[in-house]
Write an enzyme that holds these catalytic residues in place. Structure first.
Site, PDB file in Angstrom:
ATOM      1  N   SER A 181       0.652  -7.581  10.719  1.00  0.00           N
ATOM      2  CA  SER A 181       1.997  -6.959  10.809  1.00  0.00           C
ATOM      3  C   SER A 181       2.912  -8.109  11.407  1.00  0.00           C
ATOM      4  O   SER A 181       2.582  -9.262  11.032  1.00  0.00           O
ATOM      5  CB  SER A 181       1.897  -5.623  11.638  1.00  0.00           C
ATOM      6  OG  SER A 181       3.284  -5.264  11.607  1.00  0.00           O
ATOM      7  N   ASP A 388       2.771  -0.302   2.230  1.00  0.00           N
ATOM      8  CA  ASP A 388       1.868   0.523   2.940  1.00  0.00           C
ATOM      9  C   ASP A 388       2.332   1.550   3.669  1.00  0.00           C
ATOM     10  O   ASP A 388       1.760   1.880   4.891  1.00  0.00           O
ATOM     11  CB  ASP A 388       1.345  -0.905   3.867  1.00  0.00           C
ATOM     12  CG  ASP A 388       2.023  -1.505   4.483  1.00  0.00           C
ATOM     13  OD1 ASP A 388       3.371  -0.954   4.893  1.00  0.00           O
ATOM     14  OD2 ASP A 388       1.801  -2.577   5.300  1.00  0.00           O
ATOM     15  N   HIS A 413      -0.145   0.812   6.520  1.00  0.00           N
ATOM     16  CA  HIS A 413      -0.026  -0.092   7.277  1.00  0.00           C
ATOM     17  C   HIS A 413      -0.999  -0.477   8.551  1.00  0.00           C
ATOM     18  O   HIS A 413      -1.561  -1.702   8.720  1.00  0.00           O
ATOM     19  CB  HIS A 413       1.317  -0.347   8.057  1.00  0.00           C
ATOM     20  CG  HIS A 413       2.013  -1.337   8.665  1.00  0.00           C
ATOM     21  ND1 HIS A 413       2.008  -2.607   7.857  1.00  0.00           N
ATOM     22  CD2 HIS A 413       2.205  -1.576   9.869  1.00  0.00           C
ATOM     23  CE1 HIS A 413       2.518  -3.561   9.015  1.00  0.00           C
ATOM     24  NE2 HIS A 413       2.519  -2.965  10.207  1.00  0.00           N
TER      25      HIS A 413
END
Length: 537
Positions: A181, A388, A413
Site C-alpha cells: 500500500s 481491491d 486491499h
C-alpha cells in the site's frame, strides 16, 4: 531400583524429545527481505516525557478512543512538514523489537480473538519462515509513523539506517524490499531522494497494492466524513470514525494519497454533489454538479470550514489544510520523477476483482445538499471501478517504472497479504524453497467456484442425479488473445456408461456438457451441467 530409575530417566528424556518443538528450517543462502507496511500498518507507542511511560496508542482495544484523542491527535507544522502531537510532552515511537517485525506483525498483540483488521504481515511472516527465512538474519521489518509525509527527512533517515543494518546483519547481501500500500510511496520517495543509498543496498523491490496514482474515491470520502478500520460490533471497542477523521485531516500522508490530478485517468474520478439552486424568478432547480480532482479542493475546503475539536478544554479548528495540500503536491512531483536504478529489479502486484470507490456522490435528486458544511454528515454513494476495495487497478498499475512484471491477484486491499497466490509469486521471485521450473507468475491463474447445485431423485425404478457447477478462471494475462474460444462460447460434451453388477442389461449412464465462455476483463466463465441415470438398487 537403579534399573527402574534408569528406565524413568530414559522415559522422561524420550518425552522431552517428543515435546520439544523442532528447530525451524533455515536456508542460509537466502537474500534478506525487509517488509514495509502502509498507512495504519505499524504499531505506534506514545512516550510521555515527564514520566517516561510508554504505552501503545495504535492499535489497542481497551481505552482506545480516549488514548487516541489525548496522545495521537496532532497538528501540522508547515515549517518542518511534520505533524506534531497536541501535547508537546508526548512523542510517538515505533517499537523495534524482533528486528522491526513486532510493529508490523499483529498490530494488537494483546488480542485473544483473532481479527483480520489487526493481522498485518503476520501470515506472510509465518509463511516466509517456512521457506527458510530467519528473523534477524534474513527477515526484517520497518515500521514508521504513518501520519507523516512519505518524504519526511526523519523517516527517510530511519529507513536508510534500517537498510544499512539489514545489509550488515545478513553478511553484506543486497536486500529484497517488499512494500504494501502506501509503503510503496515511501519506498519510491526514498528511491528518488536517497538514490545512492537505495542503489547500494537494494536488489529487488516488490510493491503490493500500491496507490501510485492515489486512491481518489476512498480518500475523498475520508476527508469529508472519515474512515473506519473495523465495522459492526467492534466499533464499540475501537477508535470511532469521528476521532479517526480528526486525526487524518492533519496527516500529510493522507493528502499524498489523494488522486493524482495530472494522471491520464481512463475513468476520471469526480466529486459529485446534488444541489438545489434558485433561478432569476425564484424557482428551485435540482442539478448534479461534478467536480474534477483539482476542482474538488474548493468543495472539501468549504465542507470542513467549520470543523473543530475540543482538546484539553480548548476549541481547535481543523479545516481542510491547504498547507499540507501544497506539501503533498510537491511530493507528487518527486514521485513522478523517481527513476529506478538499472540494476534494481521492480515487480508490481496489484489486487483486483472488487468494487472500488472512484467517484463520490453526495445527496440525490430527492434530497439535494443545501449546505456544504453539512456534507460530512451525509453518507456518500459511489461509482465503482475494478480494484481491491481501496485502490483502483488503474492507479496500482501506473507505477511509472520499468517493471519486470505487473501481476493482478484477486483479493481485498489488506487481505491480499494472506493470499496463497501472492505467496507463490513471492516465493518464486525470492528464489526460496525448491524451484518449480513449470511455474511462471506472469501466466498464473486461479479457478474460483461460483455456483454448485446437485439434485437427486428416483423415477420409475431409476436413480436420477443432476449436477450443475460454475467457475470463473481469473487470469493475469488479460491482453493475450482467447485462442480457445475465438470470441464465441465453446460447447463440448462427454458421455460415459458402464455395466452395474453382473447383469449386462443393468447399466449406469452419465452425460455432461461444458460451456466455456470467452474471456472478458481477465475472467473466463465455465459452466458444467451433468446428468446420471442408473438402476435404483
Amino acid at each position: 531400583m537403579a534399573v527402574l530409575l534408569e528406565e524413568i530417566v530414559k522415559s522422561v528424556e524420550l518425552w522431552l524429545k517428543l515435546i520439544k518443538k523442532p528447530e525451524p528450517y533455515v536456508d542460509p543462502n537466502l537474500d534478506p527481505v525487509l517488509l514495509v507496511p502502509g498507512v495504519a500498518g505499524s504499531i505506534l507507542n506514545a512516550v510521555h516525557e515527564d514520566t517516561g511511560k510508554e504505552e501503545r496508542v495504535w492499535v489497542r482495544i481497551l481505552g482506545a478512543d480516549a488514548k487516541f484523542r489525548t496522545d495521537l491527535w496532532s497538528f501540522y507544522d508547515p515549517s518542518s512538514g511534520e505533524t506534531v502531537c497536541f501535547d508537546p510532552k508526548v512523542k510517538i515511537k515505533v517499537p523495534d523489537e524482533r528486528n522491526g517485525l513486532y510493529a508490523i506483525d499483529t498490530l494488537d498483540p494483546d488480542m485473544i480473538i483473532g481479527c483480520d483488521s489487526v493481522y498485518y504481515f503476520h501470515d506472510m511472516i509465518v509463511e516466509m519462515t517456512k521457506w527458510g527465512f530467519q528473523e534477524g538474519k534474513t527477515l526484517f521489518g520497518f515500521g514508521y509513523d504513518f501520519r507523516q509525509s512519505n518524504r519526511l527527512p526523519e523517516t527517510l533517515d530511519l529507513l536508510a539506517a534500517k537498510l544499512e543494518a539489514v545489509y550488515n546483519a545478513s553478511g553484506g547481501k543486497k536486500i529484497n524490499l517488499i512494500s504494501h500500500s502506501m509503503g510503496g510511496l515511501l519506498v519510491k520517495c526514498f528511491m528518488s531522494l536517497r538514490s545512492d543509498i537505495f542503489e547500494k543496498y537494494v536488489q529487488n523491490w516488490i510493491a503490493i497494492a500500491a496507490p501510485f496514482q492515489g486512491a481518489p474515491g476512498y480518500v475523498t470520502s475520508t476527508f469529508v466524513s472519515g474512515m473506519s478500520f473495523v465495522n459492526g460490533w467492534r466499533e464499540n471497542f475501537f477508535i470511532s470514525k469521528w476521532s479517526m477523521h480528526q486525526l487524518l485531516i492533519e496527516c500529510p500522508s493522507i493528502y499524498e494519497l489523494m488522486g493524482s490530478p495530472d494522471f491520464d485517468w481512463q475513468h476520471i474520478p469526480l466529486l459529485e454533489v446534488w444541489r438545489e439552486k434558485l433561478d432569476a424568478d425564484g424557482n428551485a432547480h435540482k442539478l448534479l454538479e461534478s467536480y474534477s480532482l483539482k476542482e474538488s479542493v474548493e468543495i472539501l475546503t468549504e465542507s470542513l470550514s467549520t470543523n473543530m475539536i475540543l482538546h484539553d478544554g480548548m476549541d481547535i479548528p481543523l479545516p481542510f489544510n491547504l498547507e499540507i495540500l501544497k506539501w503533498a503536491n510537491e511530493t507528487r512531483e518527486i514521485l513522478k520523477n523517481a527513476k529506478l536504478p538499472p540494476q534494481v529489479k521492480f515487480y508490481n502486484i496489484y489486487a483486483t476483482g472488487l468494487e472500488t470507490p472512484h467517484t463520490v456522490c453526495y445527496g440525490d435528486a430527492e434530497n439535494p445538499v443545501a449546505d456544504l458544511q453539512k456534507l460530512r454528515y451525509i453518507e456518500p454513494k459511489y461509482v465503482y471501478v475494478d480494484g481491491d476495495g481501496t485502490v483502483p487497478v488503474e492507479s496500482a498499475m501506473a507505477d511509472g517504472l520499468d517493471a519486470v512484471a505487473r501481476i493482478g491477484v484477486p483479493g481485498e486491499h489488506q487481505r491480499v497479504l494472506r493470499d496463497h497466490r501472492l505467496f507463490r509469486s513471492l516465493k518464486h521471485w525470492l528464489k526460496a524453497g525448491d524451484p518449480d521450473p513449470f511455474y511462471d507468475p506472469l501466466n498464473d491463474y486461479v479457478i474460483l467456484p461460483t455456483a454448485f447445485e446437485v439434485e437427486s431423485h428416483v423415477d420409475k425404478g431409476l436413480q436420477v442425479a443432476a449436477l450443475k457447477e460454475e467457475w470463473e478462471i481469473i487470469s493475469n494475462d488479460q491482453n493475450k488473445p482467447d485462442e480457445l474460444c475465438n470470441g464465441k462460447p465453446l460447447v463440448s460434451s462427454i458421455t460415459l456408461s458402464r455395466v452395474v453388477g453382473d447383469c449386462p442389461s443393468s447399466r449406469a449412464e452419465a452425460c455432461a456438457t461444458v460451456i466455456i465462455h470467452p474471456q472478458k476483463e481477465g475472467k473466463q466463465h465455465v459452466e458444467l451441467n451433468a446428468l446420471s441415470v442408473s438402476v435404483d438398487a
